[in-house]
Motif scaffolding. Structure first.
Motif, PDB file in Angstrom:
ATOM      1  N   ASN A  70      46.297  45.793  45.991  1.00  0.00           N
ATOM      2  CA  ASN A  70      45.721  45.333  44.732  1.00  0.00           C
ATOM      3  C   ASN A  70      45.724  43.803  44.664  1.00  0.00           C
ATOM      4  O   ASN A  70      46.083  43.206  43.655  1.00  0.00           O
ATOM      5  CB  ASN A  70      46.428  45.939  43.520  1.00  0.00           C
ATOM      6  N   TRP A 103      34.893  38.483  40.883  1.00  0.00           N
ATOM      7  CA  TRP A 103      35.500  37.153  41.011  1.00  0.00           C
ATOM      8  C   TRP A 103      34.544  36.243  41.776  1.00  0.00           C
ATOM      9  O   TRP A 103      33.960  36.644  42.782  1.00  0.00           O
ATOM     10  CB  TRP A 103      36.823  37.232  41.762  1.00  0.00           C
ATOM     11  N   GLY A 139      47.260  35.023  39.467  1.00  0.00           N
ATOM     12  CA  GLY A 139      46.776  34.026  40.417  1.00  0.00           C
ATOM     13  C   GLY A 139      47.819  33.634  41.450  1.00  0.00           C
ATOM     14  O   GLY A 139      47.537  32.846  42.352  1.00  0.00           O
ATOM     15  N   GLU A 155      36.738  35.065  36.909  1.00  0.00           N
ATOM     16  CA  GLU A 155      36.316  36.465  36.834  1.00  0.00           C
ATOM     17  C   GLU A 155      35.190  36.613  35.815  1.00  0.00           C
ATOM     18  O   GLU A 155      35.233  36.029  34.735  1.00  0.00           O
ATOM     19  CB  GLU A 155      37.498  37.356  36.428  1.00  0.00           C
ATOM     20  N   ARG A 195      39.695  35.378  32.535  1.00  0.00           N
ATOM     21  CA  ARG A 195      40.679  35.172  33.595  1.00  0.00           C
ATOM     22  C   ARG A 195      40.129  34.176  34.605  1.00  0.00           C
ATOM     23  O   ARG A 195      39.003  34.317  35.085  1.00  0.00           O
ATOM     24  CB  ARG A 195      41.020  36.483  34.305  1.00  0.00           C
ATOM     25  N   HIS A 221      41.880  31.382  37.799  1.00  0.00           N
ATOM     26  CA  HIS A 221      43.094  30.913  38.463  1.00  0.00           C
ATOM     27  C   HIS A 221      42.755  29.787  39.437  1.00  0.00           C
ATOM     28  O   HIS A 221      41.772  29.866  40.174  1.00  0.00           O
ATOM     29  CB  HIS A 221      43.764  32.046  39.251  1.00  0.00           C
ATOM     30  N   MET A 235      43.479  40.174  45.605  1.00  0.00           N
ATOM     31  CA  MET A 235      42.224  39.545  45.990  1.00  0.00           C
ATOM     32  C   MET A 235      42.554  38.563  47.112  1.00  0.00           C
ATOM     33  O   MET A 235      43.499  37.782  46.996  1.00  0.00           O
ATOM     34  CB  MET A 235      41.611  38.812  44.797  1.00  0.00           C
ATOM     35  N   LEU A 286      38.594  42.221  48.339  1.00  0.00           N
ATOM     36  CA  LEU A 286      39.692  42.938  47.690  1.00  0.00           C
ATOM     37  C   LEU A 286      40.471  43.760  48.712  1.00  0.00           C
ATOM     38  O   LEU A 286      39.902  44.577  49.436  1.00  0.00           O
ATOM     39  CB  LEU A 286      39.156  43.870  46.600  1.00  0.00           C
ATOM     40  N   ASP A 333      47.435  37.656  43.316  1.00  0.00           N
ATOM     41  CA  ASP A 333      47.479  38.627  42.227  1.00  0.00           C
ATOM     42  C   ASP A 333      46.365  38.292  41.228  1.00  0.00           C
ATOM     43  O   ASP A 333      46.277  37.161  40.755  1.00  0.00           O
ATOM     44  CB  ASP A 333      48.859  38.555  41.551  1.00  0.00           C
ATOM     45  N   GLN A 334      45.543  39.277  40.900  1.00  0.00           N
ATOM     46  CA  GLN A 334      44.414  39.037  40.010  1.00  0.00           C
ATOM     47  C   GLN A 334      44.839  38.712  38.578  1.00  0.00           C
ATOM     48  O   GLN A 334      44.107  38.050  37.850  1.00  0.00           O
ATOM     49  CB  GLN A 334      43.473  40.241  40.013  1.00  0.00           C
ATOM     50  N   ASP A 335      46.012  39.176  38.159  1.00  0.00           N
ATOM     51  CA  ASP A 335      46.476  38.893  36.801  1.00  0.00           C
ATOM     52  C   ASP A 335      47.068  37.500  36.665  1.00  0.00           C
ATOM     53  O   ASP A 335      46.836  36.816  35.668  1.00  0.00           O
ATOM     54  CB  ASP A 335      47.521  39.933  36.358  1.00  0.00           C
ATOM     55  N   ASN A 384      39.134  30.176  40.925  1.00  0.00           N
ATOM     56  CA  ASN A 384      38.404  31.436  40.919  1.00  0.00           C
ATOM     57  C   ASN A 384      38.251  31.899  39.483  1.00  0.00           C
ATOM     58  O   ASN A 384      39.197  31.810  38.700  1.00  0.00           O
ATOM     59  CB  ASN A 384      39.161  32.479  41.748  1.00  0.00           C
TER      60      ASN A 384
END
Length: 175
Positions: free
Chosen positions: A44, A2, A65, A13, A23, A25, A46, A39, A61-63, A11
């Motif tokens: 889990n 990221w 944002g 990826e 991805r 966000h 960021m 991380l 959440d990385q999925d 951000n």
């Protein structure tokens, strides 16, 4: 990997091949811009420093944002920081920046007082731009934004220099 985009306050990826993964966000909590990332593998999430605004650590959440936690109080939040690293073994963060040249070890999200300072140290080069923690060796790596732009391997508790590396580019103040 990221990477924060300061201009767009978001951000993005990237894959190991260097291409964007698709991805990305927005970081609306980021103050002036989103800073260094770390991380928190235990959650889990960021996590990232907000440069300006509340000067806190915001975890997302990385999925999606979506923000999943934040630390916005502690003596270190009175001035913006640049670098952030996470130590999973004791759920702490290392945070620091070139405004005050201090590295703070603070309680993480699961602590009884998130953001409370555990210890501080002052590295030989005050221009802290980025931090990364190596758990296997208990070493804190620090990139700098100074004339030499050196990368330091530090004892994370007293800032004793364990190693130095030259920057990947020359010219100074590119950290």
């Amino acid at each position: 990997l990221w990477v924060s985009d300061a201009e767009r306050r978001r951000n993005v990826e990237f894959g190991l091949d260097g291409a964007e993964s698709g991805r990305a966000h927005d970081a609306p909590w980021s103050g002036e811009w989103p800073g260094d990332l770390a991380l928190d593998a235990t959650r889990n999430a960021m996590c990232q420093v907000a440069v300006g605004g509340d000067n806190g650590i915001h975890c997302w959440d990385q999925d999606t944002g979506a923000e999943v936690g934040a630390i916005t109080s502690g003596e270190w939040t009175s001035i913006s920081q640049r670098g952030l690293a996470y130590k999973a073994t004791d759920d702490t963060f290392f945070v620091g920046g070139w405004n005050d040249g201090i590295i703070y070890q603070v309680q993480g999200l699961g602590g009884s007082s998130p953001g409370a300072v555990i210890s501080t140290c002052t590295p030989p080069d005050w221009a802290i731009a980025g931090l990364a923690y190596n758990d296997a060796e208990d070493v804190l790596w620090m990139s700098t934004n100074s004339y030499e732009d050196l990368i330091y391997g530090l004892n994370p508790y007293d800032c004793t220099v364990l190693a130095t590396l030259p920057p990947p580019q020359s010219g100074g103040y590119l950290g």
